[in-house]
Design an enzyme around this catalytic site. Sequence first.
Site, PDB file in Angstrom:
ATOM      1  N   CYS A  85       0.842  -1.200   0.000  1.00 22.16           N
ATOM      2  CA  CYS A  85       0.000   0.000   0.000  1.00 22.16           C
ATOM      3  C   CYS A  85       0.879   1.253   0.000  1.00 22.16           C
ATOM      4  O   CYS A  85       1.545   1.522  -0.987  1.00 22.16           O
ATOM      5  CB  CYS A  85      -0.986  -0.044   1.176  1.00 22.16           C
ATOM      6  SG  CYS A  85      -2.373   1.099   0.957  1.00 22.16           S
ATOM      7  N   HIS A 192      -3.627  -5.617   0.900  1.00 19.00           N
ATOM      8  CA  HIS A 192      -2.982  -5.846   2.206  1.00 19.00           C
ATOM      9  C   HIS A 192      -2.969  -7.326   2.602  1.00 19.00           C
ATOM     10  O   HIS A 192      -3.853  -7.755   3.356  1.00 19.00           O
ATOM     11  CB  HIS A 192      -3.740  -5.069   3.290  1.00 19.00           C
ATOM     12  CG  HIS A 192      -3.547  -3.596   3.236  1.00 19.00           C
ATOM     13  ND1 HIS A 192      -2.506  -2.961   3.872  1.00 19.00           N
ATOM     14  CD2 HIS A 192      -4.258  -2.623   2.621  1.00 19.00           C
ATOM     15  CE1 HIS A 192      -2.588  -1.651   3.661  1.00 19.00           C
ATOM     16  NE2 HIS A 192      -3.632  -1.419   2.902  1.00 19.00           N
ATOM     17  N   GLU A 194      -1.171  -8.662   4.786  1.00 17.94           N
ATOM     18  CA  GLU A 194      -0.953  -8.763   6.243  1.00 17.94           C
ATOM     19  C   GLU A 194      -2.256  -8.671   7.029  1.00 17.94           C
ATOM     20  O   GLU A 194      -2.300  -8.966   8.211  1.00 17.94           O
ATOM     21  CB  GLU A 194       0.049  -7.694   6.706  1.00 17.94           C
ATOM     22  CG  GLU A 194      -0.507  -6.297   6.925  1.00 17.94           C
ATOM     23  CD  GLU A 194      -0.723  -5.495   5.646  1.00 17.94           C
ATOM     24  OE1 GLU A 194      -0.637  -6.067   4.532  1.00 17.94           O
ATOM     25  OE2 GLU A 194      -0.999  -4.285   5.760  1.00 17.94           O
TER      26      GLU A 194
END
Lengths: 224, 88
Positions: A85, A192, A194
């Site tokens: 990002c 994302h 994560e």
Amino acid sequence: MKAAVITFPGSNCDLDLFHALADLDFEPTVVSAQTTDLSNYDAIFLPGGFSYGDYLRSGAIARFAPVMAAVSQAAADGKIVVGICNGFQILTEAGLLPGQLFGNEQPGFICDEVDLLIDNSNTTYTNAYADSRIKIPIAHGEGNYYVDSATLAEMEANHQIVFRYADNPNGSVANIAGVMNLAGNVFGMMPHPERAVDAITGNTDGHPFFKSILQTLGMAVGRK
Amino acid sequence: MYTAKIYVTYKPSIVDPQGEVIQAALQRMNYQGISSVTQGKYFEVNLAAPNVAAAKNEVANFTDALLINQNTETYRFELVSTDDEVQA
């Protein structure tokens, strides 16, 4: 494997990234953007957020942060450098990845979960995926990836496009969601992974992303 | 001393999402004659330089390096001498 997660003023996904990496036995450390030496780390991660308030352009100020000379050095040394990002935006502004991310074609900030197509399954970032279509969260206002047509043609020919959106949410050229440099050691993506590593969040499609990096580096994966 | 007035816009080949949204709003407001809107950025930078040529060179250098991203943006600038203020 020792991993650095770099915190810029305004980063806000640094701890999510830290926990995703720790969960996979990466030995992560959160490192300040004032750091000038990253030689102790095997992999460098630039997290999401709004570094320096996204003033001027996303990533434009962060690319001149003290740590960035060491990030460039790590990239030149062939170490793995990953930007997610805002981290992706910083890597493009720094010239470590081609192109630029600017305002979404459809106005406004998008917070959603989208399908990605794995365009190149033979990379440091995708080799552990069993499926070629995955679901990953996105959260960005400036995720519209632009690169000129000549550079895009080179990137396509060199298989540098790693992830594409199944249904383009932001106007990105060629539906691009994630790219790597020619050498393959520098990578950036707007979605994302994560945020999708724990079953409690309802999505673990980000887990193989980190597992792929560990596998590439020949490390055993210890899932807690 | 000089003041550089720097205007940054998207290149003509780049779709400007904010400009398009503003244009649509203006048309809804009944400004029917508007055919396009470009949103850009404006900077005023005060700088010291030995002469106009050096000042122009410096403005071009730092604008390319930081103020614009050459993938999508372009710029023009005006340079105004502020020597009277400096001497005052």
